[in-house]
Design an enzyme around this catalytic site. Structure first.
Site, mmCIF file in Angstrom:
data_model
loop_
_atom_site.group_PDB
_atom_site.id
_atom_site.type_symbol
_atom_site.label_atom_id
_atom_site.label_comp_id
_atom_site.label_asym_id
_atom_site.label_seq_id
_atom_site.Cartn_x
_atom_site.Cartn_y
_atom_site.Cartn_z
ATOM 1 N N SER A 67 39.856 35.721 42.782
ATOM 2 C CA SER A 67 39.281 35.895 44.121
ATOM 3 C C SER A 67 38.241 36.998 44.212
ATOM 4 O O SER A 67 37.634 37.173 45.270
ATOM 5 C CB SER A 67 40.397 36.167 45.141
ATOM 6 O OG SER A 67 40.955 34.962 45.581
ATOM 7 N N LYS B 218 35.001 35.937 45.619
ATOM 8 C CA LYS B 218 34.695 35.889 47.047
ATOM 9 C C LYS B 218 33.803 37.042 47.489
ATOM 10 O O LYS B 218 33.256 37.002 48.592
ATOM 11 C CB LYS B 218 35.993 35.852 47.848
ATOM 12 C CG LYS B 218 36.736 34.537 47.670
ATOM 13 C CD LYS B 218 38.104 34.552 48.327
ATOM 14 C CE LYS B 218 38.794 33.203 48.063
ATOM 15 N NZ LYS B 218 40.190 33.342 47.716
ATOM 16 N N SER C 274 41.418 36.604 52.110
ATOM 17 C CA SER C 274 41.054 35.931 50.864
ATOM 18 C C SER C 274 41.194 34.418 50.994
ATOM 19 O O SER C 274 41.661 33.726 50.076
ATOM 20 C CB SER C 274 41.927 36.440 49.704
ATOM 21 O OG SER C 274 41.346 36.130 48.459
ATOM 22 N N LYS D 207 38.002 44.268 46.985
ATOM 23 C CA LYS D 207 38.617 42.942 46.897
ATOM 24 C C LYS D 207 39.649 42.880 45.780
ATOM 25 O O LYS D 207 39.471 43.469 44.713
ATOM 26 C CB LYS D 207 37.531 41.893 46.650
ATOM 27 C CG LYS D 207 37.992 40.452 46.790
ATOM 28 C CD LYS D 207 38.208 40.077 48.236
ATOM 29 C CE LYS D 207 38.825 38.694 48.376
ATOM 30 N NZ LYS D 207 40.243 38.657 47.960
#
Length: 417
Positions: free
Chosen positions: A97, A100, A160, A262
């Site tokens: 992720s 992202k 997320s 993140k």
């Protein structure tokens, strides 16, 4: 539609300081083996079994950085972009992720340019819809519903959400494949030379890769270019459609200097984290890829930040208005022009070490020279290692000389006068 409430997550994060329960970790980018929480001993045992041997620094600007049990890690100075220490910094690895960050960055830049508006509505297709499985992270957008761009952005960054990422990809580029082309073009523009994106979510694909250095470059671009939206990366929770979920970055709950960025996890990628922290005017960016648990990625990030802030300090070699050098100018009304910094210049250097500077002026400079034109650079080193450089610009305009003066200057140059 599933109506779970995850408001307990912030409490868990604050108490555990990174030792997240498995049910929270299971909402990462991709697939997970277990849908239910396991006993703490089993979690610790599994993390220990999956732990990699400590990976020592392969590059460092000072001292002895901690060896970290991960496949790759990196510590970067935000202001200069200088890598302070790293290991396997350019190895392409599954980013989960962390992908992202590129998705959110493209949304943020589209908002900045006016291509998107915060109140624009984004539709949720069958492909984007998340079916409520605990094996992937979701914003829980209802099928065939619409959500505003700003809510989608929060769903990508804080929750997320794979559904949010797919929906905005389809909105901006028609499909995930089309959006991946935008991602790769932006990666190339930013200088992310070891990255290739296949989707906006980070779900596993053998051709979907990024490196620790590239992800730090991307984090730096987000902080630098997305000032209006960067505070979202520090938000601890977001409630949408009656479902509250907490940010999975445990350091946001325990370290007030951390304000992003993140987390990521798939079975293939392991546990990953990109973080930024600012203390006493110095901002550092960390990347940890493929470590064994949520607690491990938080602990290893703490170790990097602790080492970085205790080992380095800020230095200002020159003030912005200082004349750094003098450039010779041919065929101008003036023979020379002062060279100085275009903007304030600070460096992150090892504590207690002196900074040396070397001025490099462009040779064969000819008039006309505009005020502010780049005419050289200044390079800074500390203990024999480069720690940064800055452009030097002309501090005044130099007009081109008239025909007679230029002819005389040609003759003088010809005869070596």
């Amino acid at each position: 539609m599933q109506t779970k409430t995850f408001s307990i997550l912030p409490v868990i994060f604050a108490i555990a300081a990174g030792a997240l329960v498995p049910s929270a970790a299971s909402f990462a980018a991709g697939h997970h083996a277990s849908k239910a929480a396991s006993p703490k001993k089993a979690v610790a045992s599994a993390a220990a079994a999956n732990a990699l041997p400590p990976l020592a620094a392969q590059t460092t600007l000072a001292g002895s950085p901690p060896a970290l049990p991960a496949k790759a890690w990196l510590l970067m100075d935000f202001d200069s972009g200088e890598v302070l220490a790293s290991a396997n910094a350019d190895e392409p690895l599954p980013p989960a992720s962390l992908t992202k960050m590129m998705t959110s960055y493209l949304v943020e830049q589209a908002l900045r340019s006016g291509k998107l508006k915060q109140a624009d509505l984004v539709s949720v297709s069958q492909n984007a819809w998340c079916r409520g499985s605990s094996t992937e992270s979701c914003m829980y957008l209802p099928l065939n519903s619409q959500a505003t761009v700003i809510d989608i952005l929060r769903g990508i960054i804080i929750q997320s959400g794979n559904d949010a990422s797919k929906a905005i990809a389809e909105h901006m580029a028609g499909s995930e494949e089309g959006f991946a082309k935008l991602m790769n073009a932006e990666a190339q523009r930013l200088g992310m030379t070891h990255s290739h994106f296949m989707n906006p979510t980070g779900l596993p694909d053998p051709n979907h890769k990024s490196s620790a250095r590239d992800l730090a470059i991307l984090a730096r671009a987000i902080i630098r270019d997305s000032a209006d939206y960067y505070p979202i990366y520090a938000e601890r929770e977001f409630k949408y459609h009656g479902i509250k979920q907490g940010n999975r970055n445990a350091l946001l709950y325990t370290d007030p200097t951390v304000d992003g960025l993140k987390t990521g996890h798939t079975e293939e990628a392991g546990y990953c984290l990109v973080t930024s922290s600012k203390r006493n005017g110095m901002r550092l960016i960390t990347v940890i890829l493929n470590t064994s648990s949520p607690q491990a990625r938080a602990d290893q990030t703490r170790a990097m930040l602790g080492w970085g802030f205790s080992t380095f300090e800020k230095a200002t070699p020159f003030q912005p208005d200082a004349v750094v050098g003098t450039a010779k100018v041919a065929f101008g009304k003036a023979d020379t022009v002062a060279a100085g910094l275009a903007a304030p210049w600070t460096l992150t250097v090892p504590r207690g070490q002196q900074v040396q500077t070397a001025v490099e002026i462009k040779p064969d400079l000819e008039a006309p020279v505009a005020k502010g034109a780049v005419i050289g650079k200044v390079v800074a080193t500390s203990n024999g290692k480069p720690v940064g450089e800055a452009p030097l610009v002309a501090q005044a305009e130099v007009e081109r000389a008239g025909l007679m003066l230029r002819a005389w200057q040609h003759l003088a140059k010809l005869f070596g006068k």
